[in-house]
Scaffold this motif. Sequence first.
Motif, PDB file in Angstrom:
ATOM      1  N   ASN A  38       0.849  -1.189   0.000  1.00 43.84           N
ATOM      2  CA  ASN A  38       0.000   0.000   0.000  1.00 43.84           C
ATOM      3  C   ASN A  38       0.884   1.238   0.000  1.00 43.84           C
ATOM      4  OD1 ASN A  38      -1.809  -2.114   1.775  1.00 43.84           O
ATOM      5  ND2 ASN A  38      -3.075  -0.805   0.484  1.00 43.84           N
ATOM      6  N   TRP A  39       0.250   2.372  -0.297  1.00 46.75           N
ATOM      7  CA  TRP A  39       0.959   3.633  -0.172  1.00 46.75           C
ATOM      8  C   TRP A  39       1.372   3.806   1.294  1.00 46.75           C
ATOM      9  CZ3 TRP A  39       2.125   5.310  -4.736  1.00 46.75           C
ATOM     10  CH2 TRP A  39       1.233   5.194  -5.803  1.00 46.75           C
ATOM     11  N   ARG A  42      -0.966   9.053   2.759  1.00 45.99           N
ATOM     12  CA  ARG A  42      -2.061   9.488   1.904  1.00 45.99           C
ATOM     13  C   ARG A  42      -1.589  10.433   0.802  1.00 45.99           C
ATOM     14  NH1 ARG A  42      -7.446  10.365   5.726  1.00 45.99           N
ATOM     15  NH2 ARG A  42      -7.472   8.236   6.564  1.00 45.99           N
ATOM     16  N   PHE A  45      -0.498   8.843  -2.738  1.00 47.77           N
ATOM     17  CA  PHE A  45      -1.514   8.626  -3.772  1.00 47.77           C
ATOM     18  C   PHE A  45      -1.873   9.925  -4.473  1.00 47.77           C
ATOM     19  CE2 PHE A  45      -6.133   8.907  -4.639  1.00 47.77           C
ATOM     20  CZ  PHE A  45      -6.184   8.060  -5.734  1.00 47.77           C
ATOM     21  N   GLN A  98      -9.959   1.277  -5.958  1.00 51.56           N
ATOM     22  CA  GLN A  98      -9.909   1.264  -4.502  1.00 51.56           C
ATOM     23  C   GLN A  98     -10.837   0.213  -3.914  1.00 51.56           C
ATOM     24  OE1 GLN A  98      -9.450   4.973  -2.297  1.00 51.56           O
ATOM     25  NE2 GLN A  98     -11.269   4.458  -1.099  1.00 51.56           N
ATOM     26  N   SER A 101      -9.050  -3.294  -4.911  1.00 53.13           N
ATOM     27  CA  SER A 101      -7.608  -3.452  -4.699  1.00 53.13           C
ATOM     28  C   SER A 101      -6.994  -4.348  -5.763  1.00 53.13           C
ATOM     29  CB  SER A 101      -7.313  -4.022  -3.299  1.00 53.13           C
ATOM     30  OG  SER A 101      -7.738  -3.132  -2.297  1.00 53.13           O
ATOM     31  N   ALA A 309      -5.211   3.797  -7.301  1.00 53.21           N
ATOM     32  CA  ALA A 309      -6.269   3.667  -6.300  1.00 53.21           C
ATOM     33  C   ALA A 309      -6.275   2.280  -5.669  1.00 53.21           C
ATOM     34  CB  ALA A 309      -7.624   3.967  -6.930  1.00 53.21           C
ATOM     35  N   ASN A 312      -4.647   2.057  -2.313  1.00 55.92           N
ATOM     36  CA  ASN A 312      -5.205   2.864  -1.228  1.00 55.92           C
ATOM     37  C   ASN A 312      -5.761   1.982  -0.119  1.00 55.92           C
ATOM     38  OD1 ASN A 312      -4.677   5.389  -2.252  1.00 55.92           O
ATOM     39  ND2 ASN A 312      -6.677   5.659  -3.187  1.00 55.92           N
ATOM     40  N   THR A 313      -5.960   2.580   1.050  1.00 54.88           N
ATOM     41  CA  THR A 313      -6.777   1.928   2.071  1.00 54.88           C
ATOM     42  C   THR A 313      -8.230   1.992   1.621  1.00 54.88           C
ATOM     43  OG1 THR A 313      -6.971   4.013   3.286  1.00 54.88           O
ATOM     44  CG2 THR A 313      -5.181   2.516   3.926  1.00 54.88           C
ATOM     45  N   GLN A 316     -10.141   5.512   1.844  1.00 52.55           N
ATOM     46  CA  GLN A 316      -9.500   6.740   1.368  1.00 52.55           C
ATOM     47  C   GLN A 316     -10.538   7.627   0.674  1.00 52.55           C
ATOM     48  OE1 GLN A 316      -6.340   7.869   1.452  1.00 52.55           O
ATOM     49  NE2 GLN A 316      -6.360   9.462  -0.099  1.00 52.55           N
ATOM     50  N   ILE A 318     -11.400   9.327  -1.988  1.00 55.63           N
ATOM     51  CA  ILE A 318     -11.084   9.579  -3.389  1.00 55.63           C
ATOM     52  C   ILE A 318     -12.052  10.584  -4.014  1.00 55.63           C
ATOM     53  CG2 ILE A 318      -9.902   7.407  -3.864  1.00 55.63           C
ATOM     54  CD1 ILE A 318     -12.545   6.260  -4.811  1.00 55.63           C
ATOM     55  N   ASP A 321     -10.191  13.701  -3.520  1.00 60.99           N
ATOM     56  CA  ASP A 321      -8.989  13.660  -4.345  1.00 60.99           C
ATOM     57  C   ASP A 321      -9.301  13.869  -5.821  1.00 60.99           C
ATOM     58  OD1 ASP A 321      -7.605  13.165  -2.029  1.00 60.99           O
ATOM     59  OD2 ASP A 321      -7.500  10.991  -2.334  1.00 60.99           O
TER      60      ASP A 321
END
Length: 661
Positions: A38-39, A42, A45, A98, A101, A309, A312-313, A316, A318, A321
Amino acid sequence: LLSCPPRSLAQPVTPELLVSPSSQDGDLGSECPEDRGNWTGRLDFLLSCIGYCVGLGNVWRFPYRAYTNGGGAFLVPYFIMLAICGIPIFFMELSLGQFSSLGPLAVWKISPLFKGVGMGTILIVSLVAIYYNMIIAYVLFYLFASLTSDLPWQHCGNWWNTDLCLDHHVIKAGNATFPINITNTVSPSEEYWSRYVLHIQGSSGIGDPGRIRWNLCLCLLLSWTIVYLCILKGVKSSGKVVYFTATFPYLILVMLLIRGVTLEGAWKGIRFYLTPQFDHLLSSKVWIEAALQIFYSLGVGFGGLLTFASYNTFHQNIYRDTFIVTLGNAITSILAGFAIFSVLGYMSQELGVPVNQVAKAGPGLAFVVYPQAMTMLPLSPFWSFLFFFMLLTLGLDSQVRRELSKAAVVPRQPRGLRPFLLCVQFAFMETIVTAVTDEFPYYLRPKKASFSAVICIALFLMGLILTTEGGMYWLVLLDDYSAGFGLMVVVITTCLVVTRVYGMKRFCRDIHMMLGFKPGSYFRACWIVLSPATMMALLVYNIIKYQPSEYGNYRFPVWAEVLGILMGVLSCLMIPLGMVAAVLQEEGTLWERVRQASRPTMDWGPSLEENRTGMYVASLAGSQSPKPLMVHMRKYGGITSYENTAIEVDREIEEEEESMM
């Protein structure tokens, strides 16, 4: 992704259909793939998306396209198309990545019948990555050439210059006494680009590539080496690289902007850039151009956004974003126009010619016009180095990101160069690598570094033809056809599958699970009608207005045009071929096979068990809990806002099931 329970827990009884072929006796502990990663923060991303979208298109395409389509009036259709087409599709891609995943191949568990869309995406990204890194090689060449006290394209009299070469110092001195006719002359920067860098005079056309230019070959090797080193450890390394590659170009852009607006004659160029011509808004061409600029500038359809994406968790934001990146991309394009046209205004005044005679787009701006303008400034090598270093960081980030998308295959047009460079190249590579490793996680994920090296070496070898004396002809062919109508078909199909096959109601419910709220009527209207209709219009327009490829006065032969069209068609053919493969894997009548293949697979949904609620409960192999909501409560010691959302989604599904009964 398969859940890997601790060995101390009793092994669950798992249906055979959910057990991996490599699993034995239901024991999944030793066969679980390595963690996807994962990133690390935050901002990783967000900056990756900004670096992916903000690229060469903002610098060398938008300003030129704006002034040729109504100046300041072009901003009206530009922002309308951003709202109708850009923002909704951008948000859709982020949501798919996202929620699941998964990369651009494995994400088609949402509807295996259309997995060919993912294969078409990877093919497009691979073709674009080949020639895009060649552009980075050109930038590296100019970057090294700027490390001198006297820029090599500043004067005539070099071995590569011809009798047509005319120095701007001569033009300026001559205009002081009597006007000089520059119609049949060539600038030193133009001859440096065509006769020295490309050495295109050694080739008679695309069928005669000539010899390899070893200086360009070494620059291409260096560019692929940089890309590989940046993605070596996946998002954990490229996520840190992007802190520099996504932010440093803004610093240089601001420096160029400040320097540009302080030059004599700068406002002449800015006025030329922004003077509104509202009569252009009555032309359909202007609206098409605005939509095309949005479409390619944001990089939708290349799989990069979906790949980012996917790291991401689950919760997140988005939604926020999406607006930050898309609006930031638009504002950057406008600011880049000021930086470019302020310098072009100064250049036109120095040469005593109108701005429209020095304004160009694409490679003509980056490797001819702007380098020539740099020679007119004090400390010209310094400003030249800054400009090409900005282009390098823009290009690398996008290329690496596209390669990670290719690796994401694990279960868990307008003419002119595409709008993204280093940031873009990072994205290309991440897309490729992520797509493929997501598809075969047990075999490739532990060997991701070696697999990435194989991909980089293969694409480098395929790009060697671009380093020849006739390489520019091949680059133009790839640019014109690799991501043209094929990319449009991919994006249109994705939009229709998500809204019609998977279902708008179900997709909105998935977003509700992630973000705690459903998309509003604006997004739903765009996804269902406005966005696909607009993209369909773009596709039809591109087909109707088709023109054969050309480079300067050179017209490509018929066989080259056919080859280019086949490149575009091949990515589209992946869709029906994928359909045939999916149908053959099912059982029953043809209609039953189609219906079954169009449904999501049993393991479709959030990759982590605690995020799976409602219809996604206990559908992962090795699932330990019949109610993932309880995992949340045990882990966090109570019910959070997201657990409340999960309860609401569960209740909504139960009510629907009761009404159906």
